[in-house]
Design a protein around this motif. Structure first.
Motif, PDB file in Angstrom:
ATOM      1  N   THR A  86       0.828  -1.206   0.000  1.00 44.39           N
ATOM      2  CA  THR A  86       0.000   0.000   0.000  1.00 44.39           C
ATOM      3  C   THR A  86       0.858   1.250   0.000  1.00 44.39           C
ATOM      4  OG1 THR A  86      -1.854  -1.083   1.121  1.00 44.39           O
ATOM      5  CG2 THR A  86      -1.743   1.303   1.299  1.00 44.39           C
TER       6      THR A  86
ATOM      7  N   SER B  57      -3.059   5.451  -0.247  1.00 46.44           N
ATOM      8  CA  SER B  57      -3.733   4.200   0.148  1.00 46.44           C
ATOM      9  C   SER B  57      -3.999   3.289  -1.043  1.00 46.44           C
ATOM     10  CB  SER B  57      -5.068   4.496   0.878  1.00 46.44           C
ATOM     11  OG  SER B  57      -4.820   5.188   2.074  1.00 46.44           O
TER      12      SER B  57
ATOM     13  N   ASN C 225     -10.941  -5.458  -1.647  1.00 43.97           N
ATOM     14  CA  ASN C 225     -11.640  -5.185  -0.394  1.00 43.97           C
ATOM     15  C   ASN C 225     -11.918  -6.482   0.347  1.00 43.97           C
ATOM     16  OD1 ASN C 225     -13.244  -4.335   1.689  1.00 43.97           O
ATOM     17  ND2 ASN C 225     -14.479  -2.969   0.442  1.00 43.97           N
TER      18      ASN C 225
ATOM     19  N   HIS D 125      -2.910  -7.132   4.110  1.00 46.05           N
ATOM     20  CA  HIS D 125      -3.647  -6.464   5.181  1.00 46.05           C
ATOM     21  C   HIS D 125      -3.782  -7.375   6.392  1.00 46.05           C
ATOM     22  CE1 HIS D 125      -6.715  -9.021   3.348  1.00 46.05           C
ATOM     23  NE2 HIS D 125      -7.408  -8.916   4.481  1.00 46.05           N
TER      24      HIS D 125
ATOM     25  N   VAL E  65      -5.291   1.924   7.668  1.00 45.34           N
ATOM     26  CA  VAL E  65      -6.138   2.299   6.532  1.00 45.34           C
ATOM     27  C   VAL E  65      -7.577   1.968   6.889  1.00 45.34           C
ATOM     28  CG1 VAL E  65      -6.744   1.806   4.130  1.00 45.34           C
ATOM     29  CG2 VAL E  65      -4.347   1.962   4.801  1.00 45.34           C
ATOM     30  N   ASP E  66      -8.485   2.916   6.671  1.00 40.46           N
ATOM     31  CA  ASP E  66      -9.915   2.679   6.882  1.00 40.46           C
ATOM     32  C   ASP E  66     -10.554   2.299   5.547  1.00 40.46           C
ATOM     33  OD1 ASP E  66      -9.658   3.257   9.521  1.00 40.46           O
ATOM     34  OD2 ASP E  66     -10.402   5.304   9.385  1.00 40.46           O
ATOM     35  N   GLU E  67     -11.038   1.060   5.456  1.00 43.56           N
ATOM     36  CA  GLU E  67     -11.621   0.528   4.221  1.00 43.56           C
ATOM     37  C   GLU E  67     -13.139   0.511   4.352  1.00 43.56           C
ATOM     38  OE1 GLU E  67     -11.580  -0.637   0.518  1.00 43.56           O
ATOM     39  OE2 GLU E  67      -9.638  -0.820   1.510  1.00 43.56           O
TER      40      GLU E  67
ATOM     41  N   CYS F 177     -16.508   6.753   6.127  1.00 42.28           N
ATOM     42  CA  CYS F 177     -15.588   6.544   7.245  1.00 42.28           C
ATOM     43  C   CYS F 177     -15.642   7.752   8.162  1.00 42.28           C
ATOM     44  CB  CYS F 177     -14.163   6.316   6.731  1.00 42.28           C
ATOM     45  SG  CYS F 177     -13.928   4.739   5.925  1.00 42.28           S
TER      46      CYS F 177
ATOM     47  N   CYS G 110     -16.582   1.356   8.792  1.00 45.93           N
ATOM     48  CA  CYS G 110     -15.292   1.128   8.155  1.00 45.93           C
ATOM     49  C   CYS G 110     -14.594  -0.095   8.734  1.00 45.93           C
ATOM     50  CB  CYS G 110     -14.372   2.336   8.339  1.00 45.93           C
ATOM     51  SG  CYS G 110     -14.635   3.626   7.122  1.00 45.93           S
TER      52      CYS G 110
ATOM     53  N   GLN H 254      -8.053  -1.393   9.255  1.00 47.97           N
ATOM     54  CA  GLN H 254      -7.039  -2.389   8.961  1.00 47.97           C
ATOM     55  C   GLN H 254      -5.634  -1.821   9.124  1.00 47.97           C
ATOM     56  OE1 GLN H 254      -7.834  -3.287   4.859  1.00 47.97           O
ATOM     57  NE2 GLN H 254      -9.473  -4.733   5.339  1.00 47.97           N
TER      58      GLN H 254
ATOM     59  N   ARG I 172      -2.048  -2.031   7.028  1.00 47.25           N
ATOM     60  CA  ARG I 172      -1.459  -2.383   5.740  1.00 47.25           C
ATOM     61  C   ARG I 172       0.058  -2.246   5.864  1.00 47.25           C
ATOM     62  NH1 ARG I 172      -5.367  -1.167   1.557  1.00 47.25           N
ATOM     63  NH2 ARG I 172      -7.366  -1.987   2.331  1.00 47.25           N
TER      64      ARG I 172
END
Length: 592
Positions: free
Chosen positions: A163, A168, A259, A275, A337-339, A347, A360, A363, A365
């Motif tokens: 990443t 991101s 994702n 991740h 990281v907010d996915e 988020c 969210c 995670q 990365r």
């Protein structure tokens, strides 16, 4: 005399439908289903005692009713674990058939009758779950030659997606991914040393069950997984939190390939970015869902995934899961990281300040800066009886492995025409209690899994930030650091309170002024400030005001009554000077 199978149902009493979690197979084939007797025995083993204690018990009851054709699966599509009208009606019908008062309450007579009905469900001639599911594939006409269609690979070089810290976005990197089987066979690989391992464990469920019978997954398969984790890790209690079935050939187009948490479909594609599923603070939130653990108990918890091939006939040819040796990564490399959990999600906090990131996936990365130091492994050609286990978070800071970064990958040397990977992963929490056996025996039966995390450090810090006592940008960082260091929530908040006091500030900012009375129906900023104090002190949970920020409603009344009970005052739920004085003491004592 009991209830027989109802008209319009299959040989096991199950409705012929294809949209509510059942495989649409003809009646004659269903009579020959090889694993239903084994499934019925598993449901009987876990049928809840009277009275019902928790949602898991309700789920097993509901699944038993469904398997026996006494309730339609559509009745609980959005209500699994809730003892609602449909479940009550099904139980009442059993009571009526037994000549009992049909009040819909689960009782011992109903339990005994269900056990009798489940005991009548028989297996096909093969009593082995593995052989039985292979027979099922033959009945469906989907069986293939048992010979593997490709030679098992060993080490390979493939692209893994790291990443970019600034954007991101994925950064492709050619990576050597080693075959982990030799290390495992030599006894040089384990969950504690590397963060991942492989276990042998059959399942009663057939491939079709994973695609079409969510209820069986959440009951029988979850129970199998809990027992597997207990056996392999020696855990005192295990809760399975969620699951995901993956098959690129059967996805409904929801989410993206990168994702790991896309929702909206029963079947998802493969997650091809490096991740972990959770950050430290998010992992701690999962632990907050475990209710019934007394304050001060010595507890360690481990979040981990189990990952299984669900095909009866094919190994995993491609898009296998690569895991990174945890000892080749340092905490300094973790990138948060907010996915997005689902399309259209945001988020952000629910009210802009208090409720932290419910929509969210939080995670960790990795960037490619230290990629050459990372050691990657996989298990080639995994079969259905093999289960990959890998850590998502270990609360013990002294453990060698606390996370297992992972990603699916494409081996360019594998033929493109081979069957796609079919897999299921579960996310689970293993709890270890470091107390005397007598203490464990008293606690374990009382432990249950709540639907939502309660009184999380992140939400309490967010409340403090909303009161102007903490930079909002520091909330996630502090919560993450506390989880990684296994620091107690109150100790973290006590330190922050002392820092404010040392700077000459006050921790009582926003507390409603002396002489003010607040009660049911009051609303506005002053109520909001009171709620923030109650949340920060752990008296009220932030989730309680998701839709009621600034409203003096039931949750705020309950919090005030809790304080009144502690002070041995009349419990009327009204905020007054006595409540204010107690809150001042609590805020001042924490900074002392």
């Amino acid at each position: 005399m009991g209830i027989d199978f109802q008209p319009g149902t299959d040989a096991l009493g199950r409705p012929h439908t294809d949209g509510n979690g059942y495989t649409p197979i003809d009646r004659e084939t269903l009579r020959k289903l090889p694993n239903r007797g084994a499934v019925a025995r598993a449901l009987a083993k876990n049928l809840p005692a009277v009275p019902l204690r928790d949602r898991d018990g309700v789920k097993f009851l509901q699944q038993a009713l469904i398997e026996l054709g006494l309730m339609d699966a559509k009745a609980i599509r959005f209500a699994a674990g809730n003892y609602g009208q449909r479940t009550s009606t099904a139980v009442a019908q059993i009571q009526a058939s037994l000549g009992r008062t049909p009040d819909g309450m689960y009782e011992e007579a109903v339990r005994v009758h269900l056990l009798e009905l489940l005991g009548k469900v028989r297996d096909a001639p093969s009593d082995s779950a593995t052989a039985g599911c292979s027979l099922l594939a033959a009945l469906r006409g989907t069986a293939k030659t048992p010979a593997v269609l490709a030679k098992p690979p060993t080490d390979c070089t493939a692209t893994l997606n790291y990443t970019d810290l600034a954007t991101s976005q994925p950064v492709p990197h050619q990576t050597l991914i080693r075959d982990a089987r030799p290390l495992l066979e030599q006894g040089q690989l384990s969950l504690d040393s590397h963060g991942f391992s492989l276990a042998q464990s059959d399942t009663l469920l057939c491939s079709g069950d994973f695609y079409f019978n969510k209820g069986l997954i959440q009951t029988v398969y979850y129970a199998e997984t809990e027992e597997l984790i207990k056996r392999e890790l020696g855990a005192d209690r295990v809760f399975v939190l969620a699951h995901q079935v993956r098959n690129s050939g059967r996805t409904a187009g929801v989410g993206t390939a990168l994702n790991a948490f896309a929702e909206g479909s029963n079947v998802a594609s493969y997650a091809s970015v490096i991740h972990t599923d959770f950050t430290g603070s998010k992992s701690a939130e999962k632990f907050y869902r475990a209710a019934g653990i007394p304050e001060g108990l010595k507890v360690r918890f481990v979040l981990l995934n189990t990952w299984r091939n669900i095909s009866e006939v094919d190994p995993v040819y491609n898009n296998a899961l690569a895991c990174c040796d945890a000892s080749s990564i340092s905490n300094d490399e973790l990138v948060r990281v907010d996915e997005l959990l689902k399309p259209g999600a945001a988020c952000q906090d629910y009210d802009g300040s208090v409720q932290a990131h419910r929509e969210c996936a939080e995670q960790y990365r990795l960037t490619a800066d230290h990629a050459e130091q990372h050691r990657w492994y996989y298990f080639p050609h995994m079969k259905k009886h093999e289960v990959l286990m890998f850590k998502q978070f270990d609360s013990d800071p002294l453990q060698t492995s606390r996370f297992a970064f992972h990603s699916s990958f494409v081996d360019g040397n594998v033929r493109a025409d081979l069957p796609p990977r079919e897999s299921i992963e579960t996310r689970a929490m293993a709890i270890f209690i470091d107390e005397e056996p007598a203490v464990k025996r008293a606690i374990l039966p009382k432990m249950v899994l709540e639907r939502e995390p309660m009184f999380t450090l992140q939400s309490r810090l967010a409340a403090r930030a909303a009161r102007g006592l903490l930079d909002p940008k520091e909330v996630e960082k502090i919560a993450d650091r506390a989880a990684l260091e296994n620091a107690r929530d109150d100790d973290v908040l006590r330190t922050l309170s002392r820092e404010v006091q040392q700077r000459g500030g006050s921790n009582t900012v926003g507390l409603p002024m002396q002489g003010m009375r607040l009660y049911s129906g009051c609303h506005g900023e002053v109520v909001m400030q009171l709620q923030l104090v109650l949340i920060e002190l752990g008296i009220m949970d932030a989730y309680a005001i998701k839709h009621g920020a600034g409203m003096f409603g039931a949750e705020t009344i309950a919090a005030v009554k809790h304080i009144q009970k502690f002070l041995k005052l009349p419990s009327n739920g009204v905020y007054d000077d006595a409540i204010r004085a107690q809150l001042l003491n609590m805020l001042d004592e924490r900074a002392a």
